[in-house]
Each structure stands twice: as C-alpha cells, then as structure tokens.
Design a protein around this motif. Structure first.
Motif, PDB file in Angstrom:
ATOM      1  N   HIS A   1      -3.087   8.156 -11.706  1.00  0.00           N
ATOM      2  CA  HIS A   1      -3.093   8.354 -12.852  1.00  0.00           C
ATOM      3  C   HIS A   1      -1.603   9.297 -13.531  1.00  0.00           C
ATOM      4  O   HIS A   1      -0.997   9.204 -14.017  1.00  0.00           O
ATOM      5  N   HIS A   2      -2.343  10.114 -12.122  1.00  0.00           N
ATOM      6  CA  HIS A   2      -1.293  11.039 -12.146  1.00  0.00           C
ATOM      7  C   HIS A   2       0.205  11.077 -11.353  1.00  0.00           C
ATOM      8  O   HIS A   2       1.306  11.887 -11.308  1.00  0.00           O
ATOM      9  N   ARG A   3       0.031   9.594 -11.104  1.00  0.00           N
ATOM     10  CA  ARG A   3       1.505   9.252 -10.030  1.00  0.00           C
ATOM     11  C   ARG A   3       1.743   9.792  -8.917  1.00  0.00           C
ATOM     12  O   ARG A   3       3.191  10.911  -8.678  1.00  0.00           O
ATOM     13  N   THR A   4       0.944  10.730  -8.122  1.00  0.00           N
ATOM     14  CA  THR A   4       1.289  12.024  -7.275  1.00  0.00           C
ATOM     15  C   THR A   4       0.203  11.802  -6.131  1.00  0.00           C
ATOM     16  O   THR A   4      -0.900  11.462  -6.894  1.00  0.00           O
ATOM     17  N   VAL A   5       0.565  12.465  -4.646  1.00  0.00           N
ATOM     18  CA  VAL A   5       0.089  12.363  -3.886  1.00  0.00           C
ATOM     19  C   VAL A   5      -0.101  13.531  -4.105  1.00  0.00           C
ATOM     20  O   VAL A   5       0.542  13.894  -2.920  1.00  0.00           O
ATOM     21  N   PRO A   6      -1.200  14.463  -3.647  1.00  0.00           N
ATOM     22  CA  PRO A   6      -1.696  15.570  -3.488  1.00  0.00           C
ATOM     23  C   PRO A   6      -1.298  15.574  -1.784  1.00  0.00           C
ATOM     24  O   PRO A   6      -1.584  15.145  -1.438  1.00  0.00           O
ATOM     25  N   GLY A   7      -0.645  17.370  -1.971  1.00  0.00           N
ATOM     26  CA  GLY A   7      -0.368  17.274  -0.587  1.00  0.00           C
ATOM     27  C   GLY A   7      -1.681  17.363   0.521  1.00  0.00           C
ATOM     28  O   GLY A   7      -2.973  18.225  -0.051  1.00  0.00           O
ATOM     29  N   ASN A   8      -1.843  17.144   1.747  1.00  0.00           N
ATOM     30  CA  ASN A   8      -2.894  17.865   2.839  1.00  0.00           C
ATOM     31  C   ASN A   8      -3.109  19.116   2.932  1.00  0.00           C
ATOM     32  O   ASN A   8      -1.878  19.643   3.338  1.00  0.00           O
ATOM     33  N   VAL A   9      -4.048  19.783   3.171  1.00  0.00           N
ATOM     34  CA  VAL A   9      -4.446  21.017   4.397  1.00  0.00           C
ATOM     35  C   VAL A   9      -3.849  20.653   5.689  1.00  0.00           C
ATOM     36  O   VAL A   9      -3.935  19.554   6.444  1.00  0.00           O
TER      37      VAL A   9
ATOM     38  N   VAL B   1       0.899  -1.084  -0.451  1.00  0.00           N
ATOM     39  CA  VAL B   1       0.731   0.123   0.128  1.00  0.00           C
ATOM     40  C   VAL B   1       0.940   0.886  -0.027  1.00  0.00           C
ATOM     41  O   VAL B   1       1.882   1.566   1.051  1.00  0.00           O
ATOM     42  N   ALA B   2       0.516   2.322  -0.628  1.00  0.00           N
ATOM     43  CA  ALA B   2       1.778   3.480  -0.824  1.00  0.00           C
ATOM     44  C   ALA B   2       0.454   4.743  -0.910  1.00  0.00           C
ATOM     45  O   ALA B   2       1.249   5.773  -1.301  1.00  0.00           O
ATOM     46  N   LEU B   3      -0.576   4.140  -0.651  1.00  0.00           N
ATOM     47  CA  LEU B   3      -1.874   5.882  -0.404  1.00  0.00           C
ATOM     48  C   LEU B   3      -2.870   5.482   0.060  1.00  0.00           C
ATOM     49  O   LEU B   3      -3.587   4.102  -0.376  1.00  0.00           O
ATOM     50  N   ILE B   4      -2.889   5.667   1.106  1.00  0.00           N
ATOM     51  CA  ILE B   4      -4.486   5.521   1.199  1.00  0.00           C
ATOM     52  C   ILE B   4      -5.534   6.892   1.853  1.00  0.00           C
ATOM     53  O   ILE B   4      -5.324   7.708   2.039  1.00  0.00           O
ATOM     54  N   VAL B   5      -6.660   6.225   1.366  1.00  0.00           N
ATOM     55  CA  VAL B   5      -7.935   7.828   1.309  1.00  0.00           C
ATOM     56  C   VAL B   5      -8.764   7.549   2.348  1.00  0.00           C
ATOM     57  O   VAL B   5      -9.646   6.446   1.956  1.00  0.00           O
ATOM     58  N   PRO B   6      -8.067   7.690   3.845  1.00  0.00           N
ATOM     59  CA  PRO B   6      -9.434   7.259   4.527  1.00  0.00           C
ATOM     60  C   PRO B   6     -10.504   7.844   4.636  1.00  0.00           C
ATOM     61  O   PRO B   6     -10.490   8.629   3.891  1.00  0.00           O
ATOM     62  N   HIS B   7     -11.833   6.809   5.288  1.00  0.00           N
ATOM     63  CA  HIS B   7     -13.161   7.754   5.721  1.00  0.00           C
ATOM     64  C   HIS B   7     -12.667   9.127   6.179  1.00  0.00           C
ATOM     65  O   HIS B   7     -13.282  10.351   6.066  1.00  0.00           O
ATOM     66  N   ALA B   8     -11.939   9.143   7.453  1.00  0.00           N
ATOM     67  CA  ALA B   8     -11.412  10.203   8.058  1.00  0.00           C
ATOM     68  C   ALA B   8     -12.650  11.331   8.494  1.00  0.00           C
ATOM     69  O   ALA B   8     -12.265  12.522   7.430  1.00  0.00           O
ATOM     70  N   THR B   9     -13.709  11.013   9.167  1.00  0.00           N
ATOM     71  CA  THR B   9     -14.437  12.407   8.709  1.00  0.00           C
ATOM     72  C   THR B   9     -14.060  13.802  10.169  1.00  0.00           C
ATOM     73  O   THR B   9     -14.704  15.198   9.872  1.00  0.00           O
TER      74      THR B   9
END
Length: 388
Positions: free
Chosen positions: A334-342, A273-281
C-alpha cells in the motif's frame, strides 16, 4: 478464479494498538529488550516475553487476553473495511491461535482466578469476534500452531470463492501463558535478549503477545461498495514436512514447495517476488532451514530480494504470526515501501539473505509471506498490489 482483496487491517502488538502505530513502529525499527513476565509462578530460567502494553479497563475485562486482542484487532479491521455495511449473514470470521487463552485456565487451576462457566475453549476468539460483528456466515478457529492464522486467511478466501460468505474477517492472536514460556524454555529454543533472525550469533526465539487481522472480499465486491483495497491475496501454498513433531525438516523441501505453490496460484514466477516476510524465528535450525528453502526457490537472487525480519521488532506471535506478516506485507504494498531491518552484527553464511537496514522502494511485484509450525505445517501467501 475470483481475485481476493484485502480491505481492512487491524493490529495489537508490543507497539500498541492499531495498524498505524504498528506501521510507524516498524518504520522506526522500534526494537526493545524483552519484558520479564509479571508472574511469580513462571519458575523458568528465561521468563521473558514481548508483552502488549497494559490496556484500559473495559467491558471485555472478563475475557482472556488472546480473545481481547482478537477483538481489538478484528474490530479495527472491520471498521477500516466498513464491514457494518455488509449484510451480517454474508460475513464470516476465521481465526488462528496456538494456545488461545490457556492463561485463563492456568489461573483458575492455580486458584488465582474465579472459575468461569466455560474454561476458555479454543474457539472463543472466533465466536467472540463473530458475536461482536454480528457475523452470521460462520465462526471458525484453527489451531495449526504457528501457521494457524496463515491457514485462517486462506480458508477465509476459499469460503468467499465457494459462495459461503461475501466478507471474511481473518485473524490470529496469542497471549502469554506459563505453559508456552515453560515449553520453549524446556526445548532450549528461547533467547535471552532481542531476537536476531538470520544473524550468525542468533540465540533463539522471543515470544510475543498480540493479534493481527485482515478483511477479505472479492475485488469486484470491494469495488461495488467503494471499499479501499490495500492489496490482493493472489495465491497460497500449503505443505507438511511430516518429519518431526517440533523440528523442521532441515532440507526445507516442503517449505520450498509451499512457496512455489503460492507463486503458481498467483500466476507469478520467483523472479516476480519483490519482498519476503519470512517466518524467521531467530532459532538456529528454523532460520537455516528457511534460508535453504528460499535458496532452492530463488537461487542466487535470494541475496537481492529485500526481506523484513518482523519478529526482531514484535517477537513471535505464534498462531498470530501469519496474520501479522500479512498485515505488514499489505502495508508495504500500500505504501510502496519496505521498512528497514533492525541491524545485526553479522549475517550467518548459511543464510544468504538480503536484510536492508534502510527503507526500500516497492513499486511492483509479489510480496511473499511465510509461516511454519510445529508438526511440519508450512504455509506461504502471495500478495500483489491493489488493482489500478
């Protein structure tokens, strides 16, 4: 088992319409204070929401907002994938929403809108999109609360594997309603400002309007017709806490089981796993529970896997959250990038996660998307990059 490709994307959110506007806004970390709802009858302490910008008047103006958002996202995804090239009786639609167009029912009951022949049935989003696409293989709407559109995506993939359809447009949508904002106020779950998932000072969820949509088909089918492949849906995992009507099981055992099941179906390990998009409410209990579940699956490595706090930008789309998280994961691959977080002021020590504020390269690996819901419904989706 047939490989499932994601060949079309569509988005409506507070960032505007279109996957391109969504990606640009997420890259820019375009956060904002919540909107105050323009509803004088929303007599609650926090009448706050992330609202979709006003849309130009169209022939769809008589439809409820959740249905309009579903149409905009679903039709964008369909055009992106050139679904009109596929025989209509081989195309299906599956959608997910928590309350759908409950707002329309509220307005009619309050005498603030004309009565309609049909009072916004919960399947209206799916049927409207199917009618517009001419999709003859089926139209299904799920209401698995905030996990609804995640389940819709996996149901769509299964329909394809079972031969019920060649292409499925899977979507999820949510729109403002008094009942939703009142319920979250009553539960004390709504925050008073920007959402801050996993932060020590997080104060609650911020609800958001919008929709996300993906087009699914087998990799072989996509290649045969020359469709672009953003990513592959490699696995999914379902589970249920069976513990409480609204609160998650603090142990996170079933949430962890869903993640493991998704990885197992994808033929992957936690190390992949290289990225997680969590539920994170952004609520205290939900974030700490999800962090505990992820720590159970990934161990100390959790502190090195990039997470993206999407709800810090667009809010919580409830039934649309799983679909929108899947759109983000597909775009990242697709873009091979994880955007930065706030940025957040300080991470909660109970949530030992990695929230990089600068973009992170994503050259390979699995992207995991989590969506959890009232009733203890958990779903995790495992995505991989497009085949070479």
């Amino acid at each position: 088992m047939s490989e499932i490709a994601i060949t079309g994307l569509g988005v409506v959110s507070r960032l505007g319409s279109g996957a391109e506007a969504f990606w640009s806004g997420v890259l820019a970390r375009d956060t904002a204070p919540p909107d105050r709802v323009p509803d004088p009858d929303a007599r609650v302490p926090l009448p706050l929401y992330y609202l979709v910008p006003p849309e130009p008047s169209t022939a769809d103006a008589d439809l409820g907002p959740a249905t309009r958002y579903t149409l905009r996202a679903g039709l964008e995804a369909g055009a992106d994938a050139r679904v009109d090239e596929v025989a209509p009786d081989r195309v299906a639609v599956v959608t997910g929403s928590s309350v759908g167009d409950a707002r329309q029912v509220e307005l009619v009951r309050a005498g603030q809108a004309a009565s309609r022949p049909v009072a916004s049935p919960p399947f209206e989003q799916a049927s409207a999109l199917a009618a517009r696409l001419g999709a003859g293989a089926g139209a299904v709407n799920l209401s698995n609360a905030c996990a609804g559109s995640g389940y819709a995506i996996t149901l769509g993939a299964q329909m394809i594997r079972d031969g019920e359809a060649d292409v499925v447009v899977a979507a999820g949508a949510e729109a403002y309603s008094r009942v939703t904002v009142a319920a979250f106020n009553r539960m004390g779950a709504l925050g008073a400002d920007r959402p801050r998932p996993f932060a020590r000072d997080r104060a609650g969820v911020m609800l958001g309007e919008g929709a996300g949509a993906v087009v699914l088909e087998t990799v072989a089918h996509a290649r045969a017709r020359g469709a672009r492949i953003y990513a592959r849906l490699a696995g999914s995992g379902w589970s249920c806490d069976a513990a409480h009507l609204t609160a998650p099981d603090p142990a996170g055992t079933q949430a962890a089981r869903a993640m493991r099941a998704a990885l197992a179906e994808a033929g992957a390990e936690p190390a992949d796993v290289a990225l997680i998009v969590p539920h994170a409410t952004g609520t205290k209990l939900n974030d700490s529970t999800e962090a505990a579940a992820m720590a159970e699956v990934f161990g100390p490595r959790l502190g090195r896997i990039p997470l993206h706090n999407l709800k810090a930008i667009v809010g919580h789309l409830a039934g649309g959250a799983g679909a929108l998280g899947t759109v983000l994961a597909a775009l990242c691959l697709h873009h091979r990038t994880v955007p930065g977080n706030v940025p957040i002021a300080e991470l909660d020590p109970e949530c030992p996660v990695h929230l990089p504020t600068a973009p992170t390269a994503l050259d390979s690996g699995v992207a995991l998307v989590n969506a959890y819901a009232f009733g203890g419904n958990n779903i995790s989706l495992a995505l991989t990059g497009a085949p070479s």
